[in-house]
Design a protein around this motif. Structure first.
Motif, PDB file in Angstrom:
ATOM      1  N   HIS A   3     -81.509  40.009 -56.108  1.00 16.29           N
ATOM      2  CA  HIS A   3     -80.863  39.866 -54.803  1.00 16.29           C
ATOM      3  C   HIS A   3     -81.794  39.245 -53.753  1.00 16.29           C
ATOM      4  O   HIS A   3     -81.412  39.130 -52.600  1.00 16.29           O
ATOM      5  N   ASP A  69     -70.813  41.232 -56.859  1.00 16.49           N
ATOM      6  CA  ASP A  69     -72.031  40.932 -56.103  1.00 16.49           C
ATOM      7  C   ASP A  69     -71.945  39.592 -55.391  1.00 16.49           C
ATOM      8  O   ASP A  69     -72.963  38.954 -55.122  1.00 16.49           O
ATOM      9  N   ASN A  71     -70.701  37.973 -51.957  1.00 11.48           N
ATOM     10  CA  ASN A  71     -70.262  38.287 -50.597  1.00 11.48           C
ATOM     11  C   ASN A  71     -68.932  37.578 -50.321  1.00 11.48           C
ATOM     12  O   ASN A  71     -68.876  36.348 -50.372  1.00 11.48           O
ATOM     13  N   SER A  73     -67.451  36.842 -47.716  1.00 13.46           N
ATOM     14  CA  SER A  73     -67.481  35.874 -46.613  1.00 13.46           C
ATOM     15  C   SER A  73     -68.063  34.527 -47.060  1.00 13.46           C
ATOM     16  O   SER A  73     -67.919  33.527 -46.363  1.00 13.46           O
ATOM     17  N   CYS A  74     -68.726  34.513 -48.209  1.00  9.97           N
ATOM     18  CA  CYS A  74     -69.305  33.252 -48.719  1.00  9.97           C
ATOM     19  C   CYS A  74     -68.270  32.430 -49.476  1.00  9.97           C
ATOM     20  O   CYS A  74     -68.290  31.213 -49.440  1.00  9.97           O
ATOM     21  N   LYS A 155     -75.285  35.431 -51.928  1.00  8.21           N
ATOM     22  CA  LYS A 155     -75.556  35.983 -50.600  1.00  8.21           C
ATOM     23  C   LYS A 155     -75.480  34.841 -49.581  1.00  8.21           C
ATOM     24  O   LYS A 155     -75.854  33.704 -49.893  1.00  8.21           O
TER      25      LYS A 155
END
Length: 777
Positions: A3, A69, A71, A73-74, A155
């Motif tokens: 991460h 895993d 996001n 919003s991505c 991420k």
């Protein structure tokens, strides 16, 4: 660690800043900062690789689970699966297809497995993994009748807003990016160590190490980008660093010319990159009902699931291929790559093995659904990408025969091997392309650094024909490592190049079952494999056999040069075992087979699946034997020639008109430099520039001057006739009238009350008379 992959490029960027500003004040003039930073990155990348391998062994069984895993919003795709508005695209459909195929082949076990998967979920590459025509790393899942999905980690954070679009910046870690981090770290660390000796005492020693760090940081940033806008930034940073390193000794004109040539040629391809990326931004955005998206998963999902019209995908993919042609040295935009040898040899090794030139390969692999659907790769026998790659593989290899400079021979070798990778992607052998990228990075870095070691001993000359020879006895470490890397490049069993090239050749489907039936590509690649073995044998003969033809007394290089060679030769020999086939001439490798595929290849609705024609070619013993015989013939024939066993080939080009004609073509680099420099550039600088100047002087300036003169005459006429005659005349006339009226009225202003009263009474009498006349009438 999975991460926090952003730490790797950030650390190398910090290394660049520290070396640039404080390097000269530190021990080693900054190289220890670079070595410590890339050493730490190598450790972290290996940890990332180990953790990703464990993650690949525990795949998800639904697409929503796979995006746990990511996001939301991505990626709109991940958000859709997580909130339930999107579902697996082909529930059971693909497994039904697999069951039909397996049943048709009489493989009842595979059919049963596929049918079981049809009752389960997902696109299930795993469902067909035990079939005879395909393979997969998810056999365990398949045996349980479950689909398997890769679990990428994405991420992102807000970057900026533009036109109502929230642009993100972030990271995407999957098998391909984890692989590239390992490859870049290994090669870059060894290049750093090698450089401490090779460029020791250089006038810009600190500057050189600073740009090595920035180069590494840029490539790492590029491969972990979660969106295409970031990829463009990384792409350009890599190009900028290569420009700086190629022109490192910029006082010499050929070096600056080579740097400019690399920079300008890549700008040509970048036009295609920008066009393609902009198209995908809007096309994928339309699919998701937004103003646009740069997200890689979203673009791939839209392309892979019919969300983008085919002709638009075709245009976008053709535009992006132009970018690949320049960045990855594909015919006919490859001409900058051999000239880039003007830079320091360790930098050449980094450019050719792990950074600059593989950026184009990675871009195609990253956006593969765009090319797979846009160019209709599945089930086909020819497409644009496959033709570009196969032509480059052969034409680049042919150029290796006429080079005196050993580095340029290796540069054309890189062009040819990049052609293998592009052709592999073009025929649908995605994993084989990345596998060859991995093995090629090891043995090609070894070869370039070996050439540097030879030059170190031969008074800094790379002319193997005139300044080398007989060096195997005085440079045994360099000789053996160079020989191992050469045999691996030639595809000799059991070295790494044998396994990766065999996968590519099998992936063409020219003689077996694969994604398509690319017979033309198979023939071109086999011919290129023969040439590869032959021109590399030529470099070995000129460098290591015969009498020494240079100056002074050559000697073996020091440990800072030879230890990296030994490490790379070892990796170049054994790296092929990372992706052993299931069966090899009756020998079964069991769980050790296809580990690379399991580690790297994506599984999900954003990547081509079996139902779309995407599959893996099984190991083909006959084809492997044919390729091996061709490679060995490529070694044996030139070896016999240089041993004097084939006298009829002596001076063949001077005795045979046809041979002489083709030799002249090769010596003139297919006349492409002549075309670009003497025809296109000269035409632009000469007749076109003169024509433009004449047009400017006689037409544009004439029009502008004529318009000016006409405007001046018009203005003069308006001034004389309108302004002076009409406007001023009217104003002056009104003034005179007003002045005369004022003069007459002024005579009435006497101040005599009696006169004013008389005038009042006279006016009243006159008004009364008028009223009487009007009322009376």
């Amino acid at each position: 660690m999975l991460h926090h992959v952003w730490i790797l490029p950030a650390l190398m960027a910090l290394s660049f800043v520290l070396i640039l500003f404080f390097g000269k004040r530190t021990p080693g003039q900054g190289h220890w900062i670079g070595i410590a930073s890339i050493g730490a990155c190598l450790i972290m990348s290996l940890v990332i690789g180990a953790q990703w391998m464990q993650r690949a062994n525990e795949p998800a069984h639904t697409q929503a689970e796979a995006f746990a895993d990511v996001n939301p919003s991505c990626s709109a795709t991940a958000a859709g699966f997580l909130d339930g508005t999107l579902h697996e695209a082909s529930h059971g459909e693909e497994a039904d297809h697999a069951a039909t195929e397996a049943g048709a082949e009489g493989d009842h076990a595979a059919a049963a497995t596929a049918t079981a998967a049809a009752d389960g979920h997902g696109r299930s590459r795993a469902a067909v993994s035990s079939g005879s025509a395909v393979s997969s790393g998810s056999a365990a899942a398949a045996s349980e009748g479950e689909a398997s999905y890769s679990r990428p980690i994405v991420k992102c954070v807000h970057w900026f807003n533009s036109g109502g679009v929230d642009i993100k910046i972030g990271t995407m870690l999957d098998g391909a990016s984890a692989l590239m981090l390992i490859v870049v770290s290994i090669v870059s660390l060894l290049v750093h160590v090698y450089s401490t000796d090779y460029v020791g005492g250089d006038r810009r020693y600190t500057h050189y190490f600073a740009f090595l760090s920035l180069f590494t940081a840029s490539m790492m940033f590029y491969v972990i980008s979660e969106n295409t806008l970031q990829m463009i930034v990384g792409w350009e940073l890599v190009g900028l660093c290569s420009f700086a390193l190629i022109g490192h000794w910029w006082e010499e004109r050929p070096n600056t010319d080579a740097a400019l040539k690399a920079f300008l040629t890549n700008r040509v391809g970048d036009t295609g990159l920008l066009v393609g990326m902009i198209m995908l931004f809007f096309l994928a955005g339309d699919y998701f009902g937004s103003n646009g998206t740069f997200n890689v998963i979203d673009i791939n999902y839209a392309a892979n699931n019919g969300g983008i019209e085919h002709k638009m995908l075709l245009i976008a993919s053709v535009a992006l291929v132009a970018a690949v042609m320049s960045k990855s040295g594909q015919f006919i935009l490859h001409t900058w790559l051999p000239d880039a040898m003007a830079g320091p040899t360790p930098a050449s090794a980094l450019i050719h093995a792990a950074t600059m030139v593989v950026a184009g390969i990675f871009m195609v692999a990253r956006l593969y659904p765009v090319f797979f659907d846009g160019l209709a790769i599945g089930g086909s026998s020819i497409n644009y990408l496959a033709v570009v790659g196969s032509v480059t593989a052969l034409f680049g290899a042919l150029m290796g025969f006429v080079q005196k400079d050993i580095k340029k021979a290796l540069a054309y070798s890189t062009v040819s091997q990049l052609g293998f990778m592009v052709a592999s992607l073009g025929v649908g052998a995605w994993t084989a392309a990345l596998f060859h990228l991995f093995t090629h990075a090891m043995f090609k870095a070894c070869l370039f650094l070996g050439a540097g070691s030879l030059s170190h001993a031969a008074h800094h000359s790379f002319n193997m024909v005139d300044d080398m020879g007989g060096l195997r006895k005085v440079m045994p470490k360099t000789y053996w490592t160079y020989l191992i890397a050469t045999l691996s490049l030639a595809g000799v069993f059991p070295l790494a190049g044998f396994w990766s090239k065999d996968e590519i050749i099998a992936g063409t489907g020219g003689m077996n079952t694969a994604t398509g039936a690319y017979t033309f590509v198979l023939i071109m690649l086999l011919a290129a494999a023969f040439c590869t073995a032959a021109y590399m044998t030529r470099t070995i003969y000129y460098a290591f056999f015969g009498e020494y033809r240079g100056h002074g007394h050559p000697h073996e290089s020091g440990p800072r040069l030879t230890v990296p060679l030994m490490i790379l030769a070892f990796l170049g020999a054994v790296a092929g075992f990372a992706n052993l086939p299931h069966k090899f001439f009756g020998l079964e490798f069991g769980a050790a087979a296809q580990q690379f595929t399991k580690f790297v290849e994506p599984m999900g609705d954003y990547f081509p699946a079996h139902a779309q024609g995407f599959t893996h070619a099984e190991f083909n013993g006959g084809l492997a034997l044919l390729a091996t015989v061709i490679g060995l013939a490529g070694i044996a024939i030139p070896a016999a020639f240089y041993a004097g066993k084939l006298p009829f080939l002596e001076n063949l080009a001077s005795r045979n008109a046809v041979a002489g004609f083709f030799k002249r073509i090769l010596e003139n680099k297919y006349y492409l430099d002549w075309l670009y420099t003497d025809v296109i550039t000269a035409f632009v600088k000469g007749p076109l520039a003169r024509a433009a100047n004449w047009t400017n002087q006689h037409i544009l300036d004439g029009i502008v001057n004529g318009a000016g003169r006409y405007a001046a005459r018009t203005g003069k006429w308006v001034y004389s006739n309108i302004d002076q005659g009409v406007v001023d005349g009217t104003v002056n006339g009104l003034g005179r009238v007003a002045s005369a009226s004022g003069g007459e009225l002024r005579r009435l202003q006497t101040g005599n009350i009696q006169q004013y009263a008389s005038l009042l009474f006279a006016a009243a009498a006159l008004l009364a008379g008028v009223i009487v006349i009007v009322v009376g009438s």
